[in-house]
Design a protein around this motif. Structure first.
Motif, PDB file in Angstrom:
ATOM      1  N   ASN B  77       0.823  -1.214   0.000  1.00 42.05           N
ATOM      2  CA  ASN B  77       0.000   0.000   0.000  1.00 42.05           C
ATOM      3  C   ASN B  77       0.849   1.253   0.000  1.00 42.05           C
ATOM      4  O   ASN B  77       0.572   2.197  -0.740  1.00 42.05           O
ATOM      5  N   THR B 153      -8.122   8.701  -1.044  1.00 41.50           N
ATOM      6  CA  THR B 153      -7.749   7.784  -2.111  1.00 41.50           C
ATOM      7  C   THR B 153      -7.128   8.581  -3.246  1.00 41.50           C
ATOM      8  O   THR B 153      -7.619   9.649  -3.588  1.00 41.50           O
ATOM      9  N   SER B 155      -6.256   8.584  -7.181  1.00 45.89           N
ATOM     10  CA  SER B 155      -6.530   7.831  -8.409  1.00 45.89           C
ATOM     11  C   SER B 155      -6.276   8.703  -9.637  1.00 45.89           C
ATOM     12  O   SER B 155      -5.959   9.885  -9.530  1.00 45.89           O
ATOM     13  N   THR B 239      -1.700  -1.452  -7.834  1.00 46.85           N
ATOM     14  CA  THR B 239      -2.069  -0.040  -7.969  1.00 46.85           C
ATOM     15  C   THR B 239      -2.595   0.241  -9.366  1.00 46.85           C
ATOM     16  O   THR B 239      -3.581   0.963  -9.541  1.00 46.85           O
ATOM     17  N   PHE B 242      -6.117  -1.624  -9.709  1.00 49.99           N
ATOM     18  CA  PHE B 242      -7.177  -0.967  -8.930  1.00 49.99           C
ATOM     19  C   PHE B 242      -7.426   0.446  -9.445  1.00 49.99           C
ATOM     20  O   PHE B 242      -8.449   1.036  -9.181  1.00 49.99           O
ATOM     21  N   SER B 244      -6.244   2.962  -8.293  1.00 43.43           N
ATOM     22  CA  SER B 244      -6.268   3.879  -7.159  1.00 43.43           C
ATOM     23  C   SER B 244      -5.375   3.317  -6.057  1.00 43.43           C
ATOM     24  O   SER B 244      -5.003   2.152  -6.087  1.00 43.43           O
ATOM     25  N   ALA B 245      -5.042   4.188  -5.113  1.00 43.12           N
ATOM     26  CA  ALA B 245      -4.208   3.750  -3.997  1.00 43.12           C
ATOM     27  C   ALA B 245      -4.695   4.423  -2.727  1.00 43.12           C
ATOM     28  O   ALA B 245      -5.085   5.588  -2.744  1.00 43.12           O
ATOM     29  N   TYR B 249      -5.925  -0.832   1.796  1.00 42.06           N
ATOM     30  CA  TYR B 249      -6.409  -1.629   0.665  1.00 42.06           C
ATOM     31  C   TYR B 249      -6.004  -3.092   0.835  1.00 42.06           C
ATOM     32  O   TYR B 249      -4.974  -3.386   1.431  1.00 42.06           O
ATOM     33  N   ALA B 250      -6.804  -3.969   0.272  1.00 40.58           N
ATOM     34  CA  ALA B 250      -6.414  -5.375   0.072  1.00 40.58           C
ATOM     35  C   ALA B 250      -5.959  -6.078   1.336  1.00 40.58           C
ATOM     36  O   ALA B 250      -5.114  -6.950   1.291  1.00 40.58           O
TER      37      ALA B 250
END
Lengths: 329, 322
Positions: B77, B153, B155, B239, B242, B244-245, B249-250
Motif C-alpha cells: 500500500n 484515495t 486515483s 495499484t 485498482f 487507485s491507492a 487496501y487489500a
C-alpha cells in the motif's frame, strides 16, 4: 552503593528501562502541552479509555509467555460483546453479573476452540489464530449484517463519572491482580512459564501440555471478553467491526512491556507499563496537536526501536554469560 | 528401479494431489457455470492471479527461512501510494510521461525493498522473531500510508502506468509477464544459486546452519529484501489494476497469501516447500474465488471460507509430516 544498585535485579530489568522511557515521555508531553497532559483528569481519562485494551493485554501476556500468540482475541471480544448486548436488549431479567458472566463464558468457549486447534494441528499459533479470526469475523459480519446495537437498559447505560471510573479501573485491577496471582503463585502459572521456556523439556517433566493450552487460550478469551464488556460500557454501542483491527495495540502493550519474544518470560508489571506507554504516546501526541494519522506510525516506530533495544540487551547479556563473567565488569 | 519410481512419486505426489484438487475445483465451478471453461476465463485469471502470486511469493520467501512477513500488504500500500503521489503530482491530468512513470515505479519498488531490508536487519542482528518485527513494521507502514494520504484515495494515472496492470504484450496480459519473470528469477535463485540450499537449510535448522559457517545474518537480510522486492512488484500491479491507492487496501490478501503458501506445501516452520506447489495453490484459490463469486457468496462468508480452508490445509499438512 552503585554496585549494590547494579546487583538489584530491578535496575537491570527491561521494566526499569521502560519506566524511564515512560517517565521521560510523560515529562516531554507535560512540557509540550503546558502541563495539560499531566493534569489528574487527563491522566485518569487516558487510563480509563485504555483500560479495556489493558485488560486484553493481560491475556496477551499470558499467551506470549506460553510461547504462542493469539490474533483472534479482538474478534472473540467483539462476539462476546455483541451477544452480551443482545442479551441485555432481549431479556428483561438481565443484570450486570449475568451479562458479564455470559460474555466471559463465550470468550472462554471461543478460546478453547483455539486451544484444541493449537494442540492438535502442528502449526504456528499465529497461523491457526489468523484462520479462526477470519472464520469468527466472517461469520459475525455475515450473521449480523454489521448492524449496531445500542440503547441498553438503564442499569447499564446510566453513566456517572464515579461509576465509569469504578467499572473501567475496577475491572482492569481485577484482571491485573488475577493475572499476577496466577503467574506468580499457582502451579499453572509455573507450567505456563515452563512450556514457553522449553516445551520439550516441559513435556518430559510430565506437564500436561493440553491442559496448559486449554487454560492459556481460554484465559485469553476470558480477558478479551472482559475487555469487551468495558469497551461496551464506555462506548454504549456494540458494532461488529469496532474492535477489529485493533489487535496490534494490545500486542504492542505486551511486547513493549518486555515479554521475552520467544516465550518463557514476561511480567504483569511490564505489561502495565507497556499499556501506559501506548496510552501516553497516543494521548500525548493528540494533545500536542499531532494529527491522529501519525499515531500508528509513532507506535510502530517505538515498537521497532524497543525491539532493537531489547534485542541488543539480550545479546549483550548472553555474551557476558558465555564469557563467564559476572555483572560487575 | 522401484526405489527410483517411489522417490519420483513422493517428490511429485504433492503436486499431483494439488493438481487433483485443482481439477475437482474446476469441475465443480464449471458444473455451476458452463462458460467457466473458456479462453476468456483463462485470460481474466491471468490478470487476477499475478498480484496474489507475487504477494504469496513474498510470503513464501520469508516462510522458507522459518519466518513470516506480515508487513507485505502495508508495504504494498505504501509503495502504491507513493507511486500514485509522484505520478499525480508531476504528470498533468490526461497527459503521459514515460520517464516519470518509470521513476515513480522505481521509487515505489525501492520503498518496499527498503522496508524488507529493515525487517531483515532487525530480525538478523537483534534476533527478534520475524512475526513480531513484521507486525511492528506493518503498523509503522500503515501509519505512514495514513500520514501521507490523510485517509484519502489517490486515483487517475497516466496510460503508461495503466498499461502495466491492464495491457497486453502480444496476447499475454502484462501482469502475467511480470509474474512469470519474477517466478523464473525465484526458481533460479532457489535452485541454481548457493542462496537456495542455504535458505532451506536455515529454515529447517537455524542453529546448525549458523555452526556450519553460513553467514546467517546476510542470509536473513537477503531473504527479507527479496520478499520486499516481490512486494514492490505486486504493488505496481495492484495499484495499476485498482487504478487507485489508499491506506488499508487489500487487507484480506494477507491471510490469503498465508493460506496459499500453506496449501501449496510451504511449511510454516521453514525449510520446506516448492515454487511449483505454490503456483498450483495460487491457481486453486483463484478458481475457488471465481466459484464463490459465481455462487454470489457474500464477501464476509468468503473470508470465513478461506479461514476454514486454511485450517484444513494446516491439518492436512501437519498430518503428512507426522
Amino acid at each position: 552503593m552503585l554496585s549494590k544498585l547494579k546487583e538489584n535485579k530491578f535496575f537491570s530489568s527491561h521494566e526499569f528501562y521502560m519506566s524511564i522511557a515512560l517517565v521521560a515521555l510523560a515529562i516531554f508531553f507535560g512540557i509540550g502541552t503546558d502541563g495539560l497532559f499531566l493534569t489528574p483528569s487527563n491522566l485518569l481519562n487516558m487510563v480509563i479509555s485504555y483500560s479495556y485494551l489493558g485488560i486484553m493485554a493481560m491475556g496477551m501476556l499470558v499467551v506470549i509467555i506460553s510461547g504462542g500468540i493469539d490474533i483472534s482475541f479482538m474478534v472473540t471480544a467483539t462476539i462476546s460483546q455483541y451477544i452480551m448486548a443482545k442479551f441485555m436488549l432481549e431479556f428483561a431479567g438481565a443484570n450486570l453479573v449475568t451479562s458479564i458472566l455470559l460474555s466471559v463464558v463465550i470468550g472462554v468457549g471461543l478460546g478453547l476452540v483455539n486451544a484444541v486447534l493449537v494442540h492438535y494441528l502442528k502449526a504456528p499459533t499465529l497461523i491457526i489464530t489468523i484462520a479462526t479470526m477470519s472464520i469468527y469475523f466472517g461469520l459475525l459480519m455475515y450473521l449480523t449484517n454489521g448492524v449496531r446495537l445500542f440503547s441498553f437498559p438503564a442499569w447499564f447505560s446510566a453513566k456517572t463519572d464515579a461509576k465509569t471510573t469504578g467499572v473501567a479501573l475496577g475491572l482492569l485491577a481485577v484482571a491485573v491482580v488475577i493475572t499476577f496471582a496466577i503467574m506468580k503463585f499457582t502451579k499453572m502459572g509455573r507450567k505456563i512459564y515452563a512450556i514457553g521456556g522449553n516445551i520439550d523439556a516441559a513435556k518430559r517433566v510430565g506437564i500436561n501440555i493440553f491442559l496448559v493450552h486449554l487454560f492459556v487460550y481460554g484465559y485469553v478469551g476470558a480477558m478479551a471478553a472482559l475487555g469487551g464488556v468495558v469497551h461496551l460500557y464506555l462506548v454504549q454501542q456494540a458494532a461488529p467491526n469496532a474492535l477489529y483491527g485493533g489487535e496490534m495495540d494490545v500486542i504492542a502493550m505486551a511486547v513493549l512491556g518486555g515479554v521475552n519474544l520467544a516465550g518463557g518470560k514476561g511480567s504483569v508489571g511490564g505489561t502495565l507499563i507497556g499499556m501506559l506507554l501506548v496510552a501516553t504516546l497516543s494521548n500525548g501526541l493528540l494533545l500536542i496537536g499531532v494529527s491522529s494519522y501519525w499515531q500508528d506510525f509513532f507506535i510502530g516506530a517505538v515498537i521497532l526501536i524497543s525491539f532493537c533495544f531489547s534485542g541488543w540487551r539480550n545479546i549483550k547479556n548472553r555474551e557476558k554469560e558465555s564469557k563467564g563473567g559476572k555483572l560487575d565488569d | 528401479m522401484t526405489e527410483k519410481l517411489k522417490k519420483l512419486t513422493t517428490a511429485q505426489g504433492d503436486n499431483l494431489l494439488l493438481l487433483l484438487i485443482l481439477a475437482v475445483a474446476v469441475t465443480l465451478v464449471s458444473m455451476k457455470q458452463a462458460s467457466f471453461f473458456s479462453f476468456g476465463t483463462l485470460q481474466s485469471i491471468c490478470y487476477q492471479l499475478p498480484e496474489m502470486g507475487l504477494l504469496t511469493m513474498a510470503m513464501m520467501a520469508a516462510m522458507l527461512s522459518g519466518g513470516i512477513n506480515l508487513s507485505i500488504i502495508a508495504s504494498a500500500n505504501l509503495s502504491g501510494i507513493v507511486m500514485a503521489m509522484i505520478m499525480t503530482t508531476y504528470i498533468p491530468k490526461g497527459e503521459d510521461n514515460v520517464g516519470i512513470v518509470l521513476g515513480a515505479v522505481a521509487v515505489g519498488i525501492l520503498l518496499s525493498v527498503l522496508a524488507g531490508f529493515i525487517n531483515g536487519v532487525i530480525i538478523a542482528y537483534f534476533k527478534i522473531p520475524a512475526m513480531l518485527v513484521t507486525l511492528g513494521m506493518q503498523m509503522l507502514l500503515n501509519g505512514a500510508c495514513l500520514v501521507i494520504t490523510k485517509g484519502a484515495t489517490i486515483s487517475g494515472y497516466p496510460a503508461t502506468f495503466k498499461f502495466l496492470g491492464n495491457g497486453k504484450l502480444a496476447f499475454i496480459p502484462m501482469p502475467f509477464v511480470v509474474f512469470a519473470i519474477a517466478l523464473i528469477i525465484l526458481v533460479v535463485l532457489l535452485k541454481n544459486t548457493p542462496y537456495g540450499p542455504k535458505v532451506y537449510l536455515y529454515g529447517s535448522n537455524d542453529v546448525a546452519t549458523g555452526f556450519s559457517g553460513v553467514d546467517d545474518k546476510a542470509l536473513l537480510i537477503k531473504t527479507y529484501t527479496i520478499s520486499g522486492l516481490l512486494v514492490g512488484l505486486a504493488a505496481v500491479i495492484l495499484t495499476s489494476r485498482f487504478n487507485s491507492a489508499a491506506a488499508g487496501y487489500a487487507e484480506s490478501f494477507l491471510m490469503q497469501s498465508i493460506l496459499i503458501a500453506v496449501l501449496g506445501g510451504i511449511s510454516p516452520d521453514g525449510g520446506k516447500g516448492k515454487v511449483s506447489g505454490m503456483v498450483l495453490s495460487v491457481i486453486i484459490i483463484q478458481v475457488v474465488a471465481s466459484g464463490l463469486n459465481i455462487l454470489r457468496i457474500s464477501s464476509y462468508l468468503t473470508t470465513a471460507v478461506y479461514g476454514i480452508i486454511l485450517l484444513a490445509a494446516v491439518a492436512f499438512r501437519s498430518k503428512k509430516t507426522g
